[in-house]
Design an enzyme around this catalytic site. Structure first.
Site, PDB file in Angstrom:
ATOM      1  N   GLY A  51       0.808  -1.196   0.000  1.00 22.19           N
ATOM      2  CA  GLY A  51       0.000   0.000   0.000  1.00 22.19           C
ATOM      3  C   GLY A  51       0.848   1.256   0.000  1.00 22.19           C
ATOM      4  N   SER A  52       0.357   2.291  -0.654  1.00 23.91           N
ATOM      5  CA  SER A  52       1.018   3.586  -0.569  1.00 23.91           C
ATOM      6  C   SER A  52       0.822   4.138   0.840  1.00 23.91           C
ATOM      7  CB  SER A  52       0.432   4.538  -1.611  1.00 23.91           C
ATOM      8  OG  SER A  52       0.684   4.069  -2.919  1.00 23.91           O
ATOM      9  N   ASP A 107      -1.482  -8.505   0.761  1.00 29.84           N
ATOM     10  CA  ASP A 107      -0.205  -8.639   0.056  1.00 29.84           C
ATOM     11  C   ASP A 107       0.089 -10.103  -0.240  1.00 29.84           C
ATOM     12  OD1 ASP A 107      -0.182  -6.159   1.786  1.00 29.84           O
ATOM     13  OD2 ASP A 107       1.663  -5.815   0.660  1.00 29.84           O
ATOM     14  N   HIS A 217      -0.404   0.620   9.054  1.00 26.82           N
ATOM     15  CA  HIS A 217      -1.577   0.970   8.262  1.00 26.82           C
ATOM     16  C   HIS A 217      -2.586   1.771   9.081  1.00 26.82           C
ATOM     17  CE1 HIS A 217       0.094  -2.491   6.068  1.00 26.82           C
ATOM     18  NE2 HIS A 217      -0.342  -1.857   5.011  1.00 26.82           N
ATOM     19  N   GLY A 389      -9.453   0.815   7.938  1.00 24.36           N
ATOM     20  CA  GLY A 389     -10.255   1.843   7.283  1.00 24.36           C
ATOM     21  C   GLY A 389     -10.186   1.884   5.776  1.00 24.36           C
ATOM     22  N   SER A 432      -9.364  -7.564   0.158  1.00 27.98           N
ATOM     23  CA  SER A 432     -10.686  -7.581  -0.468  1.00 27.98           C
ATOM     24  C   SER A 432     -10.579  -7.721  -1.977  1.00 27.98           C
ATOM     25  CB  SER A 432     -11.464  -6.315  -0.100  1.00 27.98           C
ATOM     26  OG  SER A 432     -10.725  -5.156  -0.394  1.00 27.98           O
ATOM     27  N   ASP A 542     -18.406  -7.129  10.830  1.00 27.95           N
ATOM     28  CA  ASP A 542     -17.367  -7.184   9.815  1.00 27.95           C
ATOM     29  C   ASP A 542     -17.912  -6.641   8.501  1.00 27.95           C
ATOM     30  OD1 ASP A 542     -14.683  -8.309   8.857  1.00 27.95           O
ATOM     31  OD2 ASP A 542     -16.129  -9.172   7.444  1.00 27.95           O
ATOM     32  N   PRO A 543     -17.257  -5.646   7.888  1.00 26.04           N
ATOM     33  CA  PRO A 543     -17.795  -5.045   6.663  1.00 26.04           C
ATOM     34  C   PRO A 543     -17.815  -6.010   5.489  1.00 26.04           C
ATOM     35  CG  PRO A 543     -15.611  -4.147   7.166  1.00 26.04           C
ATOM     36  CD  PRO A 543     -16.042  -4.939   8.361  1.00 26.04           C
ATOM     37  N   GLY A 544     -16.834  -6.911   5.398  1.00 25.73           N
ATOM     38  CA  GLY A 544     -16.840  -7.885   4.312  1.00 25.73           C
ATOM     39  C   GLY A 544     -18.024  -8.822   4.400  1.00 25.73           C
TER      40      GLY A 544
END
Length: 565
Positions: A51-52, A107, A217, A389, A432, A542-544
């Site tokens: 991730g950036s 990753d 993160h 997030g 995801s 859990d959002p997923g």
């Protein structure tokens, strides 16, 4: 934070990076950075990424003697499998490609998928998994294990030097694993970071407290304690690192003090002074030092301490020169100009063709996509409480690229699901991106012109099996599997009854999925980044799992409105 737009933050930054460096070029489709000059034929190529928001890791370490290429994801989101696959193909020089991967679920999954694709291409690959964060170390062996953090740059430096001197892929990988197995880190935050475009920090932290064991993160730490002196902080962090490495009097280490983005060099050198004294008192010898800001969490006020047990070979490789601009004493020598605005950032447009269509599937998928896009703020808030997030951002990154009008125009079911799968695999990144991409790929493979209960049950079963095989999650781990598994069971049960209609079967699946998603509120995560915050995620859905429950609800509603007429 300097921002033009949250949506273009990474792209705008990459544009400036390439303009200000000698040996870094941007390949916009599917999105990776690589050396302008190809490595010699037969040499091992090194690819890293993530991730950036961690800069200068990884992009700043592209150059002779370090990395050959880097795949940047969105902020705090892993690159997707197609980025890694195409970057590996582009840099391969016949000596094999080594992937240096941080131990984060997204990753690991996306690099794994890329290696499977590269195997089909006949390109030899290997990987080094960096898992140095003792804050997430569990004695029972459950969960995803230690996160990959600051030790990643040490692995990249040593492996880069080994590749530069002409070592084989097997030898370079073995060196990388040796460094990784002898490296441990732990971090502290005095203040949280704030993501581009966000009005709130990644977590709330009172001014008189600090967060121990945070991740890179924006995750919360493993414990929150009253503010303490720098000396005591160093003792707290280093004690855990020394214990995990089982360092003893007479051992020799590389000592690395790293700033997380919002920490002044004076503070970092203060911390190193305390670290040097602590190690001296323990009889541990410092052979090399690294002090500075190399692995960041955007603008987080904090620091990490990394110790690496070293030997003479590792020290020789550590001392070898590199032209990487993010490494100390590397400088730009030639200006290449600035690219066109908007040409920087991972790019993907799914291929959609017109043919006979399924009204049901078009209504099902388009209504689900619209709901996910509309609910992005709530999904982001849920993930901010339970993880880091980025879930809502990942959903939007993939789904906003779909042409919903075309989907509603009765495209074949397989075409619709293929477009959704490739949107996730090609643009979302993170855990995801990989998992949702695999899920929809199974629907693309299983559903043709005939869409019935047996076909949907079969597709869902294959999707569930693929996800659990890749990610290892099971029911009760507080993931999307908690919604999918009961829905699959309901679909398979309805299909076995024979007389049950598609409408009734999907209604049962929707109820089961929603109950499964609701059950995650009281679970403690064992997989994914939510597992790193432990009990802090209890009470949060859990959002997923929630998004998958919506998926089955959309199927049920579409079946009732289209097929029950």
């Amino acid at each position: 934070m300097f921002v033009n737009s949250a949506d273009t933050f990474v792209a705008d930054a990459l544009r400036g990076l390439v303009a200000s460096t000698d040996d870094i070029a941007w390949q916009p489709d599917p999105g990776f950075l690589s050396r302008r000059d190809r490595i010699p034929q037969g040499r091992v190529a090194l690819l890293s990424g993530g991730g950036s928001g961690h800069e200068p890791m990884h992009a700043g370490f592209i150059g002779e003697g370090m990395l050959t290429a880097v795949c940047p994801g969105l902020v705090f989101t892993s690159p997707n499998a197609l980025q890694v696959h195409e970057a590996s193909r582009a840099i391969s020089a016949g000596g094999g490609v080594l992937h240096i991967v941080k131990n984060y679920t997204g990753d690991v999954m996306n690099f794994h998928i890329a290696r499977e694709l590269l195997r089909e291409d006949g390109i030899e690959t290997d990987f080094v998994l960096v898992d140095d964060d003792v804050a997430t170390e569990r004695s029972d062996g459950d969960g995803p294990g230690r996160r990959g953090t600051a030790a990643t740059v040490v692995v990249e430096k040593v492996c880069g030097a080994a590749a530069q001197r002409g070592d084989s892929l097997e030898a370079v990988a073995a060196l990388g694993r040796r460094v990784a197995s002898n490296a441990r880190s732990m971090a502290v935050a005095l203040g949280p970071c704030t993501l581009p475009g966000s009005a709130a920090p990644s977590f709330d932290l009172p001014e008189d407290e600090i967060e121990l064991g945070i991740g890179i993160h924006g995750e919360r730490g493993t414990s929150r304690v009253p503010t303490m002196s720098a000396r005591d902080i160093v003792a707290e962090l280093t004690g855990a690192v020394v214990a995990s490495l089982a360092l003893e009097r007479g051992d020799t280490v590389l000592a690395f003090v790293n700033g997380l983005g919002g920490t002044h060099p004076l503070e970092l050198h203060l911390l190193f002074g305390e670290l040097a004294e602590y190690l001296s008192d323990k009889g541990i010898t410092i052979a090399r030092t690294l002090v500075g800001t190399f692995v960041t969490a955007l603008n987080m006020a904090g620091a990490s301490i990394t110790l690496v047990r070293v030997d003479e070979e590792i020290l020789r490789l550590w001392d070898a020169p590199t032209s990487a601009p993010g490494w100390p004493n590397a400088a730009q020598s030639e200006y290449h100009g600035v690219g066109e605005r908007g040409s920087f950032g991972p790019s993907f447009t799914p291929s959609v063709t017109s043919s006979d269509a399924s009204i049901f599937v078009g209504e099902w998928v388009s209504s689900w996509v619209r709901r996910v896009l509309d609910e992005e703020p709530d999904l982001t808030d849920l993930d901010r409480k339970a993880g880091d997030g980025d879930f809502g951002t990942n959903m939007v990154a993939a789904l906003h690229r779909l042409d919903l009008d075309s989907i509603r125009e009765e495209l074949p079911a397989a075409t619709v699901f293929e477009a959704v799968s490739e949107a996730y695999l090609g643009h979302a990144g993170g855990t995801s991106g990989a998992l949702f991409g695999l899920w929809f790929r199974q629907f693309y493979r299983a559903l043709g012109k005939t869409v019935d209960l047996d076909a949907i049950a079969r597709a869902a079963r294959h999707g569930l099996d693929s996800i659990t095989e890749l990610g290892g999650a099971q029911v009760g781990d507080k993931t999307m599997v908690d919604a999918i598994a009961p829905a699959v069971a309901a679909l398979e049960g309805a299909a076995l009854e024979g007389a049950t209609s598609l409408v009734a079967g999907l209604q049962a699946a929707a109820v089961a999925a929603m109950e499964g998603a609701a059950s995650t509120r009281e679970l403690t995560a064992n997989r994914g980044r939510a597992s790193y915050v432990g009990e802090a995620a209890r009470g949060v859905t859990d959002p997923g799992a929630l998004v998958m429950a919506w998926y089955f609800e959309a199927a049920s509603d579409a079946a009732e409105s289209v097929l029950a007429q």
